[in-house]
Design a protein around this motif. Structure first.
Motif, mmCIF file in Angstrom:
data_model
loop_
_atom_site.group_PDB
_atom_site.id
_atom_site.type_symbol
_atom_site.label_atom_id
_atom_site.label_comp_id
_atom_site.label_asym_id
_atom_site.label_seq_id
_atom_site.Cartn_x
_atom_site.Cartn_y
_atom_site.Cartn_z
ATOM 1 N N ASP A 56 55.524 52.721 86.791
ATOM 2 C CA ASP A 56 55.926 52.674 88.189
ATOM 3 C C ASP A 56 56.162 54.099 88.701
ATOM 4 O O ASP A 56 55.964 55.072 87.976
ATOM 5 C CB ASP A 56 57.168 51.785 88.360
ATOM 6 N N ARG A 57 56.582 54.194 89.938
ATOM 7 C CA ARG A 57 56.749 55.507 90.572
ATOM 8 C C ARG A 57 57.719 56.408 89.801
ATOM 9 O O ARG A 57 57.490 57.606 89.661
ATOM 10 C CB ARG A 57 57.229 55.310 92.019
ATOM 11 N N ARG A 58 58.795 55.831 89.281
ATOM 12 C CA ARG A 58 59.782 56.631 88.549
ATOM 13 C C ARG A 58 59.226 57.147 87.224
ATOM 14 O O ARG A 58 59.750 58.106 86.668
ATOM 15 C CB ARG A 58 61.058 55.825 88.295
ATOM 16 N N ALA A 62 56.196 61.151 83.456
ATOM 17 C CA ALA A 62 56.093 60.828 82.029
ATOM 18 C C ALA A 62 54.722 60.248 81.705
ATOM 19 O O ALA A 62 54.141 60.546 80.652
ATOM 20 C CB ALA A 62 57.202 59.857 81.623
ATOM 21 N N CYS A 63 54.181 59.430 82.607
ATOM 22 C CA CYS A 63 52.839 58.864 82.405
ATOM 23 C C CYS A 63 51.788 59.970 82.410
ATOM 24 O O CYS A 63 50.881 59.974 81.566
ATOM 25 C CB CYS A 63 52.520 57.839 83.488
ATOM 26 N N LYS A 64 51.923 60.897 83.340
ATOM 27 C CA LYS A 64 50.961 61.997 83.418
ATOM 28 C C LYS A 64 50.989 62.837 82.141
ATOM 29 O O LYS A 64 49.949 63.173 81.586
ATOM 30 C CB LYS A 64 51.259 62.870 84.639
ATOM 31 N N ALA A 65 52.196 63.151 81.668
ATOM 32 C CA ALA A 65 52.326 63.960 80.450
ATOM 33 C C ALA A 65 51.737 63.226 79.241
ATOM 34 O O ALA A 65 51.007 63.817 78.435
ATOM 35 C CB ALA A 65 53.791 64.301 80.205
ATOM 36 N N LEU A 66 52.017 61.927 79.117
ATOM 37 C CA LEU A 66 51.482 61.156 77.990
ATOM 38 C C LEU A 66 49.964 61.051 78.090
ATOM 39 O O LEU A 66 49.258 61.215 77.097
ATOM 40 C CB LEU A 66 52.115 59.768 77.946
ATOM 41 N N GLY A 67 49.457 60.787 79.279
ATOM 42 C CA GLY A 67 48.013 60.682 79.463
ATOM 43 C C GLY A 67 47.291 61.971 79.087
ATOM 44 O O GLY A 67 46.262 61.943 78.405
ATOM 45 N N GLY A 155 60.312 52.995 84.836
ATOM 46 C CA GLY A 155 60.688 54.396 84.731
ATOM 47 C C GLY A 155 60.140 55.111 83.513
ATOM 48 O O GLY A 155 60.479 56.270 83.275
ATOM 49 N N GLU A 156 59.298 54.447 82.717
ATOM 50 C CA GLU A 156 58.757 55.031 81.492
ATOM 51 C C GLU A 156 57.258 54.771 81.413
ATOM 52 O O GLU A 156 56.741 53.868 82.074
ATOM 53 C CB GLU A 156 59.447 54.427 80.263
ATOM 54 N N PRO A 157 56.547 55.529 80.574
ATOM 55 C CA PRO A 157 55.119 55.248 80.401
ATOM 56 C C PRO A 157 54.913 54.015 79.520
ATOM 57 O O PRO A 157 55.706 53.746 78.626
ATOM 58 C CB PRO A 157 54.594 56.509 79.702
#
Length: 197
Positions: A56-58, A62-67, A155-157
């Motif tokens: 989600d938006r929050r 973190a999603c970008k960094a993991l990706g 709020g998390e990936p």
């Protein structure tokens, strides 16, 4: 605290296709689109192992960094490159591959879980994401499909691993710890090997 689902040590054996009693289920119709208003078509990635990194938006940062971390695992020359160049980086080889046979690629695709919002708001979200990511398609989920089919830790990936035949083979809900991330990497390598058998 890391919350994982579907990618335990025991599940890794199943993910690799060892001891599978039933064939993996087909990928559900996710009805996603990208920031350029194009239908997201998972079938276009058949032959590659796909990792959908979603949140989600929050959880955006973190999603970008993991990706990015996952992409560099299989495309090491992408490290430190701008998005357009990183996207074109070659995939690492695969041990034991027959001469002349291409190694299956690993595609890491970001998915923004936007929630059920009215049409005009969708346009605003598309524009914002297109401005922030003009070179990399970001799939947009306006129907809560990812949460419904795979679960979502807010709020998390979160991630889903899809094999080269287009079937979901594992998921992680919540930020993975190093052991879980190592398990994801082993599973992806096993699925790449499975794809060329």
């Amino acid at each position: 605290m890391t919350r994982t689902t579907g990618l335990t040590a025991a599940a890794l054996v199943v993910l690799a296709g060892v001891g599978v009693a039933q064939p993996p289920a087909a990928l559900p119709d996710l009805a996603l689109e990208d920031q350029f208003d194009r239908k997201a078509d998972p079938a276009a990635y058949r032959g590659s192992v796909v990792i959908l990194v979603y949140g989600d938006r929050r959880g955006t940062d973190a999603c970008k960094a993991l990706g990015e971390q996952l992409h560099v695992c299989w495309h090491p020359t992408a490290k430190g490159q701008p998005a357009a160049k990183a996207k074109a980086a070659p995939v690492v080889g695969l041990d034991g591959l027959a001469p002349g046979k291409a190694a299956p690629d690993v595609k890491v695709i970001p998915v923004a879980c936007c929630g059920k919002v009215p049409g005009p708001i969708r346009g605003v979200i598309r524009t914002q994401i297109a401005r922030g990511a003009p070179d990399v398609p970001v799939w947009l989920d306006f129907t809560d499909a990812m949460k419904t089919h795979f679960g979502l830790t807010a709020g998390e990936p979160n991630l889903v691993v899809i094999d080269a035949a287009g079937r979901p083979r594992g998921k992680v809900n919540g930020a993975p710890d190093q052991a879980t991330l190592d398990g994801v990497m082993r599973t992806v390598q096993q699925l790449r090997a499975e794809a060329v058998k």
